[in-house]
Design a protein around this motif. Structure first.
Motif, PDB file in Angstrom:
ATOM      1  N   MET A 190     -10.417   0.626   3.743  1.00  0.00           N
ATOM      2  CA  MET A 190      -9.925  -0.035   2.529  1.00  0.00           C
ATOM      3  C   MET A 190     -10.934   0.065   1.398  1.00  0.00           C
ATOM      4  N   ASP A 191     -10.450  -0.198   0.171  1.00  0.00           N
ATOM      5  CA  ASP A 191     -11.354  -0.257  -0.966  1.00  0.00           C
ATOM      6  C   ASP A 191     -12.099  -1.586  -0.926  1.00  0.00           C
ATOM      7  N   VAL A 192     -13.333  -1.579  -1.415  1.00  0.00           N
ATOM      8  CA  VAL A 192     -14.191  -2.756  -1.331  1.00  0.00           C
ATOM      9  C   VAL A 192     -13.878  -3.769  -2.422  1.00  0.00           C
ATOM     10  N   SER A 193     -13.636  -3.306  -3.648  1.00  0.00           N
ATOM     11  CA  SER A 193     -13.530  -4.210  -4.788  1.00  0.00           C
ATOM     12  C   SER A 193     -12.353  -5.173  -4.687  1.00  0.00           C
ATOM     13  N   LYS A 194     -11.203  -4.695  -4.162  1.00  0.00           N
ATOM     14  CA  LYS A 194     -10.015  -5.542  -4.082  1.00  0.00           C
ATOM     15  C   LYS A 194      -9.523  -5.719  -2.652  1.00  0.00           C
ATOM     16  N   LEU A 195     -10.412  -5.435  -1.704  1.00  0.00           N
ATOM     17  CA  LEU A 195     -10.130  -5.654  -0.287  1.00  0.00           C
ATOM     18  C   LEU A 195      -8.789  -5.054   0.144  1.00  0.00           C
ATOM     19  N   GLY A 196      -8.597  -3.795  -0.198  1.00  0.00           N
ATOM     20  CA  GLY A 196      -7.431  -3.076   0.272  1.00  0.00           C
ATOM     21  C   GLY A 196      -6.235  -3.061  -0.651  1.00  0.00           C
ATOM     22  N   LYS A 197      -6.306  -3.705  -1.785  1.00  0.00           N
ATOM     23  CA  LYS A 197      -5.155  -3.707  -2.691  1.00  0.00           C
ATOM     24  C   LYS A 197      -4.998  -2.374  -3.416  1.00  0.00           C
TER      25      LYS A 197
END
Length: 311
Positions: A190-197
């Motif tokens: 997942m992406d770190v900044s938006k926790l998978g959004k």
């Protein structure tokens, strides 16, 4: 970038200090995989890839450099290239590696007896091949009894020929459990900044070995604001008793994705793998299924020959 150079320099100093008494072990390899199959309406022979690298080991430390060239795709990428520390239960690496999603590693991908990776591993996610090509970052792994945990931070920028990541904005965690020939695994990316959004992938996999049989299965589900993809594969390998150099293989797979013109692909592959003298591997595959097309190689027969030089 200065931060990464400082980390690398510190690691090299630590490596030199801790293992000064160790004699370095140097090894290397050059290998080439050539495939003959259908290219559009014609049968052609293509260089699937040429790969070369060197490994220097100092006790528990390892320095590895490797590169691959995909001939008919025009890729020239750094392969697994990193500095690593390996203990009995703990390991750490900095550089380039394939993120631990499902059963994606070099041996399972290219020595399994299949001429092509499963659709779920060879597909593009957000413009990147997460499981076929390496990412830049750092990874730690720890074994606890029959459990193993791997966690990594990597860059979303492809940076195919850079050792250091430009940022660390993607996270990956993988858990595996093994007992008596059975391995179960689960992965999250997942992406770190938006926790998978912005981007996320969940995967589950299993591997069972008993007698002369090996069975593997994997399911992946990918989601981003602009793309959804999901797919699975199940394959099996049978090794003949008294003839360990000859195996039969079979695979069933399916994938749905907005990046596929027809929306989904279903495919089957049967084949054989033979280990020949002088480190040659021969793979014979027959692939079929609706709308099946493997990187410009269409349905039908394909023949691959792998040659490895080790030193």
């Amino acid at each position: 970038m200065n931060t990464w150079r400082a980390i690398l320099a510190t690691s090299l100093v630590g490596c030199t200090t801790l293992v000064r008494a160790e004699e370095p072990k140097v090894s290397g390899f050059i290998e080439q995989l050539t495939i003959n199959g259908r290219f559009g309406a014609q049968i052609k022979t293509r260089d699937r890839f040429t790969r070369y690298g060197a490994i220097v080991e100092f006790g528990k430390w390892e320095l590895k450099g490797s590169s691959w060239v995909y001939g008919f795709c025009g890729w020239t990428d750094l392969d697994e290239s990193h500095i690593a520390f390996k203990d009995e239960k703990f390991s750490w690496k900095l550089g380039r590696f394939i993120p631990a999603i499902g059963q994606a590693n070099w041996d399972d991908q290219w020595y399994s007896g299949f001429n092509f990776l499963p659709l779920t591993q060879s597909s593009n996610y957000a413009g990147r091949k997460l499981s076929e090509r390496t990412s830049a970052g750092t990874e730690v792994a720890y074994d606890i009894g029959s459990h193993s945990i791997k966690a990594s931070l990597t860059s979303s920028n492809f940076d195919a020929n850079k050792f250091f990541p430009t940022n660390l904005d993607r996270a990956n965690v993988r858990w595996t459990w093994f007992k008596d020939g059975l391995i179960l695994g689960a992965s999250a990316f997942m992406d770190v900044s938006k926790l998978g959004k912005n981007e996320q992938m969940l995967a589950t996999d299993a591997r069972l070995t008993f007698g002369h049989w090996i069975f593997r299965a994997e399911y992946r589900n990918y989601l981003s604001p602009t793309r959804k993809a999901q797919g699975f594969y199940v394959d099996g390998t049978y090794r003949f008793p008294g003839a360990a150099n000859l195996s039969l293989v079979a695979r069933a797979e399916a994938m749905k994705s907005q990046g596929i013109p027809t929306g989904s692909v279903i495919g089957w592959t049967v084949g054989a793998k033979a280990r020949l003298p002088f480190d040659f591997l021969l793979f014979v595959n027959y692939s079929f299924g609706p709308d099946m097309n493997r990187i410009f190689l269409g349905q039908g027969w394909s023949l691959a020959l792998n040659r490895t030089f080790r030193f």
